[in-house]
Design a protein around this motif. Structure first.
Motif, PDB file in Angstrom:
ATOM      1  N   ARG A  60      27.987   3.340   5.541  1.00 14.15           N
ATOM      2  CA  ARG A  60      27.855   2.352   6.622  1.00 14.15           C
ATOM      3  C   ARG A  60      28.687   1.097   6.373  1.00 14.15           C
ATOM      4  O   ARG A  60      29.269   0.540   7.303  1.00 14.15           O
ATOM      5  CB  ARG A  60      26.381   1.960   6.777  1.00 14.15           C
ATOM      6  CG  ARG A  60      26.092   1.089   7.988  1.00 14.15           C
ATOM      7  CD  ARG A  60      24.610   1.073   8.272  1.00 14.15           C
ATOM      8  NE  ARG A  60      23.882   0.291   7.279  1.00 14.15           N
ATOM      9  CZ  ARG A  60      23.514  -0.969   7.452  1.00 14.15           C
ATOM     10  NH1 ARG A  60      23.823  -1.609   8.572  1.00 14.15           N
ATOM     11  NH2 ARG A  60      22.820  -1.611   6.545  1.00 14.15           N
ATOM     12  N   LYS A  61      28.777   0.656   5.114  1.00  8.42           N
ATOM     13  CA  LYS A  61      29.404  -0.623   4.811  1.00  8.42           C
ATOM     14  C   LYS A  61      30.853  -0.510   4.344  1.00  8.42           C
ATOM     15  O   LYS A  61      31.657  -1.422   4.583  1.00  8.42           O
ATOM     16  CB  LYS A  61      28.594  -1.357   3.729  1.00  8.42           C
ATOM     17  CG  LYS A  61      27.141  -1.641   4.074  1.00  8.42           C
ATOM     18  CD  LYS A  61      26.453  -2.334   2.912  1.00  8.42           C
ATOM     19  CE  LYS A  61      24.939  -2.371   3.054  1.00  8.42           C
ATOM     20  NZ  LYS A  61      24.453  -3.100   4.211  1.00  8.42           N
ATOM     21  N   ASP A 203      24.691 -10.353  -6.153  1.00 10.26           N
ATOM     22  CA  ASP A 203      23.230 -10.254  -6.210  1.00 10.26           C
ATOM     23  C   ASP A 203      22.704  -9.353  -5.097  1.00 10.26           C
ATOM     24  O   ASP A 203      22.001  -8.374  -5.360  1.00 10.26           O
ATOM     25  CB  ASP A 203      22.571 -11.637  -6.182  1.00 10.26           C
ATOM     26  CG  ASP A 203      23.067 -12.516  -5.049  1.00 10.26           C
ATOM     27  OD1 ASP A 203      23.928 -12.067  -4.258  1.00 10.26           O
ATOM     28  OD2 ASP A 203      22.598 -13.667  -4.946  1.00 10.26           O
ATOM     29  N   VAL A 204      23.052  -9.683  -3.852  1.00  8.47           N
ATOM     30  CA  VAL A 204      22.611  -8.878  -2.710  1.00  8.47           C
ATOM     31  C   VAL A 204      23.811  -8.602  -1.809  1.00  8.47           C
ATOM     32  O   VAL A 204      24.571  -9.514  -1.485  1.00  8.47           O
ATOM     33  CB  VAL A 204      21.525  -9.608  -1.891  1.00  8.47           C
ATOM     34  CG1 VAL A 204      21.082  -8.746  -0.719  1.00  8.47           C
ATOM     35  CG2 VAL A 204      20.334  -9.962  -2.771  1.00  8.47           C
ATOM     36  N   ILE A 205      23.984  -7.351  -1.420  1.00  2.25           N
ATOM     37  CA  ILE A 205      25.027  -7.004  -0.461  1.00  2.25           C
ATOM     38  C   ILE A 205      24.354  -6.683   0.873  1.00  2.25           C
ATOM     39  O   ILE A 205      23.480  -5.828   0.943  1.00  2.25           O
ATOM     40  CB  ILE A 205      25.854  -5.792  -0.944  1.00  2.25           C
ATOM     41  CG1 ILE A 205      26.749  -6.225  -2.125  1.00  2.25           C
ATOM     42  CG2 ILE A 205      26.707  -5.223   0.185  1.00  2.25           C
ATOM     43  CD1 ILE A 205      27.598  -5.106  -2.691  1.00  2.25           C
ATOM     44  N   THR A 206      24.769  -7.405   1.910  1.00  2.00           N
ATOM     45  CA  THR A 206      24.190  -7.210   3.241  1.00  2.00           C
ATOM     46  C   THR A 206      25.129  -6.364   4.098  1.00  2.00           C
ATOM     47  O   THR A 206      24.943  -5.167   4.242  1.00  2.00           O
ATOM     48  CB  THR A 206      23.892  -8.562   3.910  1.00  2.00           C
ATOM     49  OG1 THR A 206      23.085  -9.356   3.022  1.00  2.00           O
ATOM     50  CG2 THR A 206      23.137  -8.375   5.213  1.00  2.00           C
ATOM     51  N   THR A 207      26.167  -6.977   4.652  1.00  2.00           N
ATOM     52  CA  THR A 207      27.126  -6.210   5.462  1.00  2.00           C
ATOM     53  C   THR A 207      28.240  -5.627   4.610  1.00  2.00           C
ATOM     54  O   THR A 207      28.915  -4.678   5.015  1.00  2.00           O
ATOM     55  CB  THR A 207      27.763  -7.104   6.541  1.00  2.00           C
ATOM     56  OG1 THR A 207      28.517  -8.148   5.890  1.00  2.00           O
ATOM     57  CG2 THR A 207      26.703  -7.724   7.427  1.00  2.00           C
ATOM     58  N   ALA A 234      20.626  -5.014   1.442  1.00  2.00           N
ATOM     59  CA  ALA A 234      19.805  -5.532   2.530  1.00  2.00           C
ATOM     60  C   ALA A 234      20.407  -5.076   3.850  1.00  2.00           C
ATOM     61  O   ALA A 234      21.597  -4.817   3.954  1.00  2.00           O
ATOM     62  CB  ALA A 234      19.751  -7.054   2.478  1.00  2.00           C
ATOM     63  N   ASP A 235      19.565  -4.977   4.863  1.00  4.20           N
ATOM     64  CA  ASP A 235      20.021  -4.601   6.195  1.00  4.20           C
ATOM     65  C   ASP A 235      20.791  -5.742   6.844  1.00  4.20           C
ATOM     66  O   ASP A 235      20.552  -6.912   6.553  1.00  4.20           O
ATOM     67  CB  ASP A 235      18.836  -4.199   7.070  1.00  4.20           C
ATOM     68  CG  ASP A 235      18.177  -2.906   6.569  1.00  4.20           C
ATOM     69  OD1 ASP A 235      18.924  -2.036   6.076  1.00  4.20           O
ATOM     70  OD2 ASP A 235      16.959  -2.794   6.684  1.00  4.20           O
TER      71      ASP A 235
END
Length: 235
Positions: A60-61, A203-207, A234-235
């Protein structure tokens, strides 16, 4: 000698905790001697990303742009839950041990994969100098440090530079994020990039827009392949 030091440390830890008690970064309860930065109860509530979820997020990303050759994330980010508290304490309360702790967990899980990927260097996704000056540090560096401890792969903190302050992207759409980070990163020394395989750490990958832009700059500067790892997705 090594066993002797381990035994001494084990005996002294309860004393240290009595004099300077440590508290869970999530629930703020006092930690037990064998607990690190987060209590066992809070840690057990953190959702681990399944193999299927990781593959779905990669497709998706990243897969369409063909910049990131492989991706791994260990946890699923959930708002107002234990992992957010842990990361928040790292980012805004100078709890550096949280980053190293999370990095060691991720590093232990991904070290065999990194051998297959033949990673030369770990690169923490950089902050802009203004934000880094305000915060005093880049939280992703400590995560990378933890991964390095488990894998032996060196960290290159200053190779990639965030030359433009992109601000917060929390409320932006994917398209807006891509436009926002376009041209935001530069390479300090291209001679250190050629024919190398790099692992981007966040730390966090969203898109994934920021990660992809970092990878794009590295590839354009002569890197061989770019991979990405984050503590959470994360979404």
């Amino acid at each position: 000698m090594g066993n002797y030091l381990i035994n001494i440390t084990a005996k002294l830890n309860p004393l240290f905790d009595f004099i300077l008690p440590r508290f869970c970064s999530s629930c703020k309860e006092k930690l037990k001697v064998d607990e690190k930065v987060i209590c066992r109860n809070c840690f057990s509530t953190i959702q681990i990303a399944s193999t299927e979820r990781i593959q779905h997020e990669f497709e998706r990303k990243f897969i369409k742009e063909k910049i990131i050759s492989g991706f791994y994330s260990h946890f699923v980010f959930e708002k107002d839950k234990a992992l957010q508290n842990l990361i928040h304490s790292l980012k805004y309360e100078k709890k550096f041990k949280n980053g190293i702790f999370l990095g060691e967990i991720v590093g232990n899980e991904v070290k065999d994969k990194l051998k297959d990927w033949k990673i030369d260097y770990l690169i923490p996704v950089p902050l802009h100098s203004i934000k880094k000056a305000e915060r005093g540090y880049n939280q992703s560096f400590f995560i990378a440090k933890g991964i390095s401890r488990q894998t032996g792969i060196p960290v290159k903190q200053n190779l990639l530079k965030r030359s433009r302050n992109t601000g917060s992207q929390t409320t932006m759409t994917l398209i807006e994020r891509k436009e926002n980070v376009g041209g935001a990163f530069t390479i300090k020394r291209k001679t250190n990039v050629a024919n190398k395989n790099f692992l981007l750490i966040d730390d966090v990958i969203t898109t994934g827009a920021t990660t992809a832009e970092c990878g794009k700059v590295l590839l354009e500067s002569g890197a061989s392949k770019i991979y990405a790892v984050s503590v959470a997705i994360a979404d």
